[in-house]
Design a protein around this motif. Structure first.
Motif, short mmCIF file in Angstrom:
data_model
loop_
_atom_site.label_atom_id
_atom_site.label_comp_id
_atom_site.label_asym_id
_atom_site.label_seq_id
_atom_site.Cartn_x
_atom_site.Cartn_y
_atom_site.Cartn_z
N GLU A 124 45.79 49.64 49.03
CA GLU A 124 46.94 49.10 49.77
C GLU A 124 46.93 47.58 49.69
N ALA A 125 46.79 47.09 48.47
CA ALA A 125 46.63 45.65 48.25
C ALA A 125 47.85 44.86 48.69
N ASP A 126 49.04 45.46 48.64
CA ASP A 126 50.22 44.71 49.05
C ASP A 126 50.19 44.41 50.54
N GLN A 127 49.68 45.33 51.34
CA GLN A 127 49.59 45.03 52.77
C GLN A 127 48.51 43.99 53.04
N MET A 128 47.43 44.02 52.25
CA MET A 128 46.40 43.00 52.43
C MET A 128 46.97 41.61 52.12
N LEU A 129 47.90 41.55 51.18
CA LEU A 129 48.57 40.27 50.90
C LEU A 129 49.25 39.73 52.14
N ASP A 130 49.95 40.62 52.86
CA ASP A 130 50.65 40.22 54.08
C ASP A 130 49.68 39.68 55.13
N LEU A 131 48.42 40.12 55.05
CA LEU A 131 47.41 39.71 56.04
C LEU A 131 46.55 38.55 55.55
N GLY A 132 47.02 37.85 54.50
CA GLY A 132 46.27 36.70 54.01
C GLY A 132 45.11 37.06 53.12
N PHE A 133 45.18 38.23 52.50
CA PHE A 133 44.09 38.77 51.71
C PHE A 133 43.70 37.89 50.52
N ILE A 134 44.66 37.18 49.94
CA ILE A 134 44.38 36.41 48.73
C ILE A 134 43.28 35.38 48.98
N HIS A 135 43.29 34.79 50.19
CA HIS A 135 42.26 33.79 50.52
C HIS A 135 40.89 34.46 50.65
N ALA A 136 40.87 35.66 51.24
CA ALA A 136 39.61 36.39 51.36
C ALA A 136 39.08 36.79 49.98
N LEU A 137 39.99 37.25 49.11
CA LEU A 137 39.56 37.69 47.78
C LEU A 137 38.95 36.53 47.00
N ARG A 138 39.48 35.33 47.18
CA ARG A 138 38.92 34.17 46.48
C ARG A 138 37.50 33.86 46.95
N LYS A 139 37.16 34.26 48.18
CA LYS A 139 35.79 34.07 48.67
C LYS A 139 34.87 35.20 48.22
N ILE A 140 35.43 36.41 48.15
CA ILE A 140 34.61 37.59 47.86
C ILE A 140 34.35 37.73 46.36
N ALA A 141 35.39 37.56 45.54
CA ALA A 141 35.29 37.87 44.11
C ALA A 141 34.16 37.13 43.38
N PRO A 142 33.94 35.83 43.64
CA PRO A 142 32.87 35.14 42.91
C PRO A 142 31.48 35.68 43.20
N ARG A 143 31.33 36.41 44.30
CA ARG A 143 30.01 36.95 44.67
C ARG A 143 29.73 38.31 44.01
N LEU A 144 30.75 38.91 43.41
CA LEU A 144 30.61 40.26 42.86
C LEU A 144 29.90 40.24 41.52
N GLY A 145 29.24 41.35 41.21
CA GLY A 145 28.55 41.47 39.94
C GLY A 145 29.51 41.60 38.76
N THR A 146 29.04 41.29 37.59
CA THR A 146 29.80 41.46 36.35
C THR A 146 28.87 42.01 35.28
N PRO A 147 29.40 42.78 34.31
CA PRO A 147 30.79 43.27 34.29
C PRO A 147 31.00 44.32 35.37
N ARG A 148 32.25 44.53 35.73
CA ARG A 148 32.54 45.54 36.75
C ARG A 148 33.88 46.19 36.45
N GLN A 149 34.06 47.35 37.04
CA GLN A 149 35.35 48.04 36.97
C GLN A 149 36.11 47.75 38.24
N THR A 150 37.38 47.36 38.09
CA THR A 150 38.22 47.07 39.25
C THR A 150 39.43 48.00 39.24
N MET A 151 39.69 48.61 40.38
CA MET A 151 40.87 49.47 40.54
C MET A 151 41.70 48.95 41.70
N LEU A 152 42.95 48.63 41.42
CA LEU A 152 43.87 48.09 42.43
C LEU A 152 44.98 49.10 42.65
#
Length: 395
Positions: free
Chosen positions: A157-185
């Protein structure tokens, strides 16, 4: 029609599906699961209620079953982000049912609950973490969880997370994630910003889509009543009284409005509860459980619950107030007609809400049939107006 046996899932998962009574995959599952099993990133577009949780959950668990070994302390192998507490809990419950009998561990961290208990829960590590972004960042800041071992990321439900300011949270979370990885949106709609997120965080994704963004479920019968705001309480009671045993979800625009409406209904003898942002997590959980069990038949909610309630027996969704975000109308009415059932969505439209209805119909690319009253003329840029058709009152 395919069945789950043909999708290449592990025998353990096929057994779990049979126990849960799932026999045939939905269209989104048919499309997404084989691609996800091959390791592709997935961009999934599907209206609410189409089975997205299994579409990402089954291949996710299949991959983890093929990668044995306990997670390290505080570490996470797979991360699922969801916009609301209710949806996160719902996803976790579904994943736990699928991992029953395996060594995979599913944990949930959401706001409104003891962060101390969540820190203790994460100390031994977990295979799958289902989280709301805000609480996850709180735990990251406290050093309670590390994400470097994450090889699977799901944004639900990524579109609703956008409404809740999710993009700012994702910018904090994503750099901490392992790579390579599989992402499903997965998303019910595809605003421009979602395209940007897809390009930034998904690698050569496979796009799967089973219904145009903004399309309401086919088995939902929709109608709108045009009426003055002051006439809404009486019309609501009239509709509720037609079938007092039916599970009915009523959406109000504000937390205060939802609470007042619920109390007024209870005072008039209706079996009602409410769920909104001013309620504690415990109160919200109890209200949803009572609604699911049928001990409460009318649940008054704000949009905080629009995507977190997956109760197959909801017969009616009533938009007491129209949402200010048009896409939320589709998510609201998607609480009925779940799992192949039929359902009815009824909207109230006061004169001051006519423009909101017009925007909703633009998103859905369809008119909502008029059950009673007349649509007011809506002035447009050139001064021209538009009027919807009418139907006999009370139909």
């Amino acid at each position: 029609m395919f069945d789950f046996d043909m999708l290449g899932l592990a025998p353990t998962l096929l057994s779990a599906l049979k126990r849960a009574g799932f026999t045939e995959p939905t269209p989104i599952q048919n499309q997404a699961i084989p691609l996800a099993l091959e390791g592709h990133d997935i961009l999934g577009l599907a209206q609410t209620g189409t089975g997205k949780t299994l579409a990402f959950g089954l291949p996710l668990i299949d991959h983890l079953l093929a990668q044995p070994g306990k997670p390290e302390p505080k570490s996470v192998k797979a991360l699922v982000l969801a916009p609301t507490r209710e949806l996160a809990n719902q996803i976790a419950d579904s994943l736990r049912a699928l991992t029953e009998g395996t060594k995979l561990r599913v944990c949930t961290v959401v706001g409104g609950q003891s962060i101390g208990k969540q820190i203790a829960l994460l100390a031994r590590g977990t295979d799958i973490l289902v989280a709301t972004p805000g609480r996850l960042i709180d735990l990251m800041d406290r050093g309670a969880v590390t994400l470097g071992a994450v090889r699977h990321l799901v944004l639900d439900e990524a579109d609703q997370m956008l409404d809740l300011g999710f993009i700012h949270a994702l910018r904090k979370i994503a750099p901490r994630l392992g790579t390579p990885r599989q992402t499903m949106l997965f998303s019910a709609t595809m605003p421009k910003q979602m395209e940007e997120i897809s390009r930034a965080y998904l690698t050569d994704p496979r796009r799967v889509q089973v219904a145009p963004p903004g399309k309401a479920a086919d088995k939902i019968t929709q109608s709108v009543h045009f009426l003055p705001k002051a006439a809404k309480p009486a019309r609501l009671r009239e509709i509720l009284s037609r079938d007092l045993d039916a599970l009915t979800l009523v959406f109000a625009r504000t937390k205060h409005g939802a609470e007042k409406l619920m109390k007024d209904l209870v005072a008039d003898g209706y079996n009602a509860a409410s769920i909104h942002g001013n309620k504690s997590q415990g109160q919200r959980d109890r209200a949803i459980k009572a609604f699911r069990d049928g001990t409460v038949t009318t649940l008054v909610a704000t949009d905080v619950a629009a995507r977190g309630i997956d109760i197959p027996g909801v017969a009616y969704v009533i938009n007491y107030d129209l949402p200010e975000v048009p896409d939320n109308y589709v998510h609201r009415i998607g609480r009925t007609a779940r799992a192949g059932r039929e359902g009815e969505a009824i909207a109230f439209c006061a004169p001051e809400e006519a423009e909101l209805l017009h925007e909703i119909q633009k998103v859905m690319k369809a008119e909502v049939p008029v059950a009673s009253g007349k649509s007011p003329l809506i002035a447009r840029g050139s001064g021209s107006g538009r009027q919807a058709g009418t139907a006999p009152r009370g139909t």
